[in-house]
Design a protein around this motif. Structure first.
Motif, PDB file in Angstrom:
ATOM      1  N   GLY A  55       0.791  -1.226   0.000  1.00 58.47           N
ATOM      2  CA  GLY A  55       0.000   0.000   0.000  1.00 58.47           C
ATOM      3  C   GLY A  55       0.822   1.274   0.000  1.00 58.47           C
ATOM      4  O   GLY A  55       0.442   2.270  -0.625  1.00 58.47           O
ATOM      5  N   ARG A  56       1.954   1.251   0.702  1.00 59.17           N
ATOM      6  CA  ARG A  56       2.768   2.468   0.767  1.00 59.17           C
ATOM      7  C   ARG A  56       3.216   2.894  -0.633  1.00 59.17           C
ATOM      8  O   ARG A  56       3.167   4.068  -0.986  1.00 59.17           O
ATOM      9  N   GLY A  57       3.650   1.934  -1.441  1.00 59.78           N
ATOM     10  CA  GLY A  57       4.127   2.250  -2.779  1.00 59.78           C
ATOM     11  C   GLY A  57       3.033   2.726  -3.712  1.00 59.78           C
ATOM     12  O   GLY A  57       3.295   3.472  -4.660  1.00 59.78           O
ATOM     13  N   HIS A  58       1.799   2.314  -3.450  1.00 62.75           N
ATOM     14  CA  HIS A  58       0.682   2.714  -4.290  1.00 62.75           C
ATOM     15  C   HIS A  58      -0.064   3.934  -3.746  1.00 62.75           C
ATOM     16  O   HIS A  58      -1.073   4.346  -4.318  1.00 62.75           O
ATOM     17  N   GLY A  59       0.415   4.486  -2.648  1.00 58.67           N
ATOM     18  CA  GLY A  59      -0.227   5.677  -2.100  1.00 58.67           C
ATOM     19  C   GLY A  59      -1.534   5.406  -1.386  1.00 58.67           C
ATOM     20  O   GLY A  59      -2.381   6.297  -1.262  1.00 58.67           O
ATOM     21  N   THR A  60      -1.700   4.158  -0.885  1.00 56.32           N
ATOM     22  CA  THR A  60      -2.943   3.813  -0.196  1.00 56.32           C
ATOM     23  C   THR A  60      -3.145   4.670   1.045  1.00 56.32           C
ATOM     24  O   THR A  60      -4.285   5.033   1.379  1.00 56.32           O
ATOM     25  N   ASP A  61      -2.071   5.008   1.736  1.00 59.10           N
ATOM     26  CA  ASP A  61      -2.192   5.833   2.937  1.00 59.10           C
ATOM     27  C   ASP A  61      -2.779   7.201   2.596  1.00 59.10           C
ATOM     28  O   ASP A  61      -3.723   7.670   3.247  1.00 59.10           O
ATOM     29  N   LYS A  62      -2.239   7.830   1.538  1.00 60.75           N
ATOM     30  CA  LYS A  62      -2.773   9.139   1.128  1.00 60.75           C
ATOM     31  C   LYS A  62      -4.214   9.024   0.646  1.00 60.75           C
ATOM     32  O   LYS A  62      -5.041   9.906   0.900  1.00 60.75           O
ATOM     33  N   ALA A  63      -4.521   7.935  -0.056  1.00 57.09           N
ATOM     34  CA  ALA A  63      -5.880   7.734  -0.562  1.00 57.09           C
ATOM     35  C   ALA A  63      -6.882   7.618   0.579  1.00 57.09           C
ATOM     36  O   ALA A  63      -7.985   8.188   0.524  1.00 57.09           O
ATOM     37  N   LEU A  64      -6.519   6.895   1.620  1.00 57.32           N
ATOM     38  CA  LEU A  64      -7.421   6.729   2.766  1.00 57.32           C
ATOM     39  C   LEU A  64      -7.636   8.052   3.497  1.00 57.32           C
ATOM     40  O   LEU A  64      -8.765   8.382   3.884  1.00 57.32           O
ATOM     41  N   ILE A  65      -6.568   8.806   3.680  1.00 60.36           N
ATOM     42  CA  ILE A  65      -6.707  10.117   4.324  1.00 60.36           C
ATOM     43  C   ILE A  65      -7.597  11.015   3.478  1.00 60.36           C
ATOM     44  O   ILE A  65      -8.497  11.696   3.986  1.00 60.36           O
ATOM     45  N   ALA A  66      -7.367  11.021   2.166  1.00 55.40           N
ATOM     46  CA  ALA A  66      -8.176  11.849   1.272  1.00 55.40           C
ATOM     47  C   ALA A  66      -9.648  11.469   1.358  1.00 55.40           C
ATOM     48  O   ALA A  66     -10.533  12.332   1.415  1.00 55.40           O
ATOM     49  N   GLY A  67      -9.927  10.170   1.386  1.00 51.40           N
ATOM     50  CA  GLY A  67     -11.301   9.721   1.460  1.00 51.40           C
ATOM     51  C   GLY A  67     -11.989  10.109   2.747  1.00 51.40           C
ATOM     52  O   GLY A  67     -13.150  10.541   2.737  1.00 51.40           O
ATOM     53  N   ILE A  68     -11.281  10.002   3.865  1.00 49.23           N
ATOM     54  CA  ILE A  68     -11.900  10.348   5.150  1.00 49.23           C
ATOM     55  C   ILE A  68     -12.148  11.853   5.224  1.00 49.23           C
ATOM     56  O   ILE A  68     -13.008  12.318   5.972  1.00 49.23           O
ATOM     57  N   LEU A  69     -11.399  12.627   4.403  1.00 52.23           N
ATOM     58  CA  LEU A  69     -11.645  14.067   4.273  1.00 52.23           C
ATOM     59  C   LEU A  69     -12.709  14.365   3.220  1.00 52.23           C
ATOM     60  O   LEU A  69     -12.952  15.520   2.892  1.00 52.23           O
ATOM     61  N   ARG A  70     -13.304  13.302   2.663  1.00 54.12           N
ATOM     62  CA  ARG A  70     -14.400  13.373   1.689  1.00 54.12           C
ATOM     63  C   ARG A  70     -13.967  13.877   0.322  1.00 54.12           C
ATOM     64  O   ARG A  70     -14.775  14.421  -0.437  1.00 54.12           O
ATOM     65  N   LEU A  71     -12.702  13.682  -0.035  1.00 51.23           N
ATOM     66  CA  LEU A  71     -12.274  13.913  -1.397  1.00 51.23           C
ATOM     67  C   LEU A  71     -12.709  12.738  -2.267  1.00 51.23           C
ATOM     68  O   LEU A  71     -12.941  11.638  -1.759  1.00 51.23           O
ATOM     69  N   MET A  72     -12.829  12.962  -3.572  1.00 50.77           N
ATOM     70  CA  MET A  72     -13.227  11.924  -4.511  1.00 50.77           C
ATOM     71  C   MET A  72     -11.987  11.305  -5.167  1.00 50.77           C
ATOM     72  O   MET A  72     -10.892  11.904  -5.152  1.00 50.77           O
ATOM     73  N   PRO A  73     -12.118  10.097  -5.770  1.00 47.16           N
ATOM     74  CA  PRO A  73     -10.943   9.412  -6.329  1.00 47.16           C
ATOM     75  C   PRO A  73     -10.195  10.168  -7.407  1.00 47.16           C
ATOM     76  O   PRO A  73      -9.012   9.900  -7.640  1.00 47.16           O
ATOM     77  N   ASP A  74     -10.856  11.118  -8.101  1.00 46.32           N
ATOM     78  CA  ASP A  74     -10.170  11.850  -9.164  1.00 46.32           C
ATOM     79  C   ASP A  74      -9.652  13.214  -8.725  1.00 46.32           C
ATOM     80  O   ASP A  74      -9.244  14.026  -9.551  1.00 46.32           O
ATOM     81  N   ASP A  75      -9.643  13.467  -7.417  1.00 53.95           N
ATOM     82  CA  ASP A  75      -9.213  14.765  -6.901  1.00 53.95           C
ATOM     83  C   ASP A  75      -7.682  14.859  -6.927  1.00 53.95           C
ATOM     84  O   ASP A  75      -6.984  14.004  -6.364  1.00 53.95           O
ATOM     85  N   ALA A  76      -7.167  15.882  -7.561  1.00 60.95           N
ATOM     86  CA  ALA A  76      -5.716  16.059  -7.689  1.00 60.95           C
ATOM     87  C   ALA A  76      -5.036  16.323  -6.352  1.00 60.95           C
ATOM     88  O   ALA A  76      -3.812  16.212  -6.237  1.00 60.95           O
ATOM     89  N   ARG A  77      -5.815  16.662  -5.326  1.00 65.31           N
ATOM     90  CA  ARG A  77      -5.230  16.976  -4.017  1.00 65.31           C
ATOM     91  C   ARG A  77      -4.893  15.739  -3.199  1.00 65.31           C
ATOM     92  O   ARG A  77      -4.342  15.865  -2.090  1.00 65.31           O
ATOM     93  N   ILE A  78      -5.175  14.541  -3.704  1.00 67.42           N
ATOM     94  CA  ILE A  78      -4.884  13.320  -2.953  1.00 67.42           C
ATOM     95  C   ILE A  78      -3.413  13.262  -2.558  1.00 67.42           C
ATOM     96  O   ILE A  78      -3.075  12.846  -1.450  1.00 67.42           O
ATOM     97  N   LYS A  79      -2.536  13.696  -3.446  1.00 68.18           N
ATOM     98  CA  LYS A  79      -1.099  13.655  -3.150  1.00 68.18           C
ATOM     99  C   LYS A  79      -0.726  14.518  -1.958  1.00 68.18           C
ATOM    100  O   LYS A  79       0.324  14.325  -1.329  1.00 68.18           O
ATOM    101  N   ASP A  80      -1.564  15.493  -1.615  1.00 70.20           N
ATOM    102  CA  ASP A  80      -1.287  16.403  -0.500  1.00 70.20           C
ATOM    103  C   ASP A  80      -2.094  16.029   0.745  1.00 70.20           C
ATOM    104  O   ASP A  80      -2.329  16.856   1.617  1.00 70.20           O
ATOM    105  N   ALA A  81      -2.523  14.764   0.829  1.00 73.67           N
ATOM    106  CA  ALA A  81      -3.461  14.354   1.873  1.00 73.67           C
ATOM    107  C   ALA A  81      -2.948  14.615   3.283  1.00 73.67           C
ATOM    108  O   ALA A  81      -3.702  15.047   4.154  1.00 73.67           O
ATOM    109  N   TYR A  82      -1.668  14.364   3.530  1.00 77.01           N
ATOM    110  CA  TYR A  82      -1.146  14.564   4.888  1.00 77.01           C
ATOM    111  C   TYR A  82      -1.235  16.036   5.285  1.00 77.01           C
ATOM    112  O   TYR A  82      -1.594  16.358   6.433  1.00 77.01           O
TER     113      TYR A  82
END
Length: 220
Positions: A55-82
């Motif tokens: 998961g770390r290599g695929h950015g699963t951690d950032k994806a989960l944080i983004a989702g709990i913040l209610r971002l959508m899968p195509d949101d460019a801000r996922i990379k800035d989740a932390y």
């Protein structure tokens, strides 16, 4: 003849390298955020199977944080989740577990809202950005998020299902699928009601006010 979703053919709209580890992870956490229903102050993600291993290599951690913040899968801000979590004053913790699970892409999301109420959701990313919620607060459920969905927490007493169904009919809401899950006879239960059209916030207020047996209602 086997039928395929459009997601199985061309994949979902997403930001990130993997539909399972990124898009699916966003959707899992996004659904969990709706189940919590209130602003979240603290969340712990426990990753299992492939989620934990790669998961770390695929950015699963950032994806989960983004989702709990209610971002959508195509949101460019996922990379800035932390950074987004820090800006939102959201405390985030990750645990990587080697415990055996039924599906390799499994996550347990333990969230606490700002009123101190805790909610735990377990789900799987099943491929192509699709998900399956398998547990809410210790109760086994089945929720895909493919349809607009109402989740109704209530006591397992006679008449509750008929009461809720009657109010939905009065509001012109057509039920596509309904499943009921319970801890045991007379104990806590959940109705997962998939509908053909979204249920607005105003409609949710009406349903809650008319159905006195409802303990909690939230829409996904």
């Amino acid at each position: 003849m086997e039928q395929f979703s459009v997601f199985d053919i061309i994949g979902p709209r997403m930001t990130g390298p993997s539909s399972s580890h990124t898009a699916g992870a966003v959707r899992l956490a996004h659904t969990a955020a709706h189940i919590v229903g209130k602003p979240i102050s603290k969340v712990k993600f426990t990753l299992y199977g492939s989620f934990a291993e790669t998961g770390r290599g695929h950015g699963t951690d950032k994806a989960l944080i983004a989702g709990i913040l209610r971002l959508m899968p195509d949101d460019a801000r996922i990379k800035d989740a932390y950074q987004l979590a820090q800006d939102a004053e959201l405390m985030v913790e990750f645990e990587y577990s080697d415990a055996p699970v039924k599906h390799p892409n499994t996550v347990r999301i333990s969230a606490q809202d700002r009123d101190g109420e805790k909610t735990e959701v377990v789900g799987q990313s099943v491929g192509g950005g699709n998900i399956l919620i398998t547990e809410i607060n210790g109760l086994d459920v089945e929720l895909t998020g493919d349809y607009p969905t109402l989740i109704v927490q209530h006591s397992d007493v006679p008449g509750v299902i008929a009461e809720v169904s009657h109010v939905l009919a009065q509001l012109g809401i057509n039920i596509a699928f309904m499943r009921v899950f319970r801890h045991g006879r007379g104990e806590d239960a959940y109705m997962c009601i998939e509908t053909d059209t979204p249920v607005t916030g105003e409609m949710q207020t009406i349903i809650t006010s008319l159905c006195k047996s409802i303990q909690k209602l939230f829409a996904v």
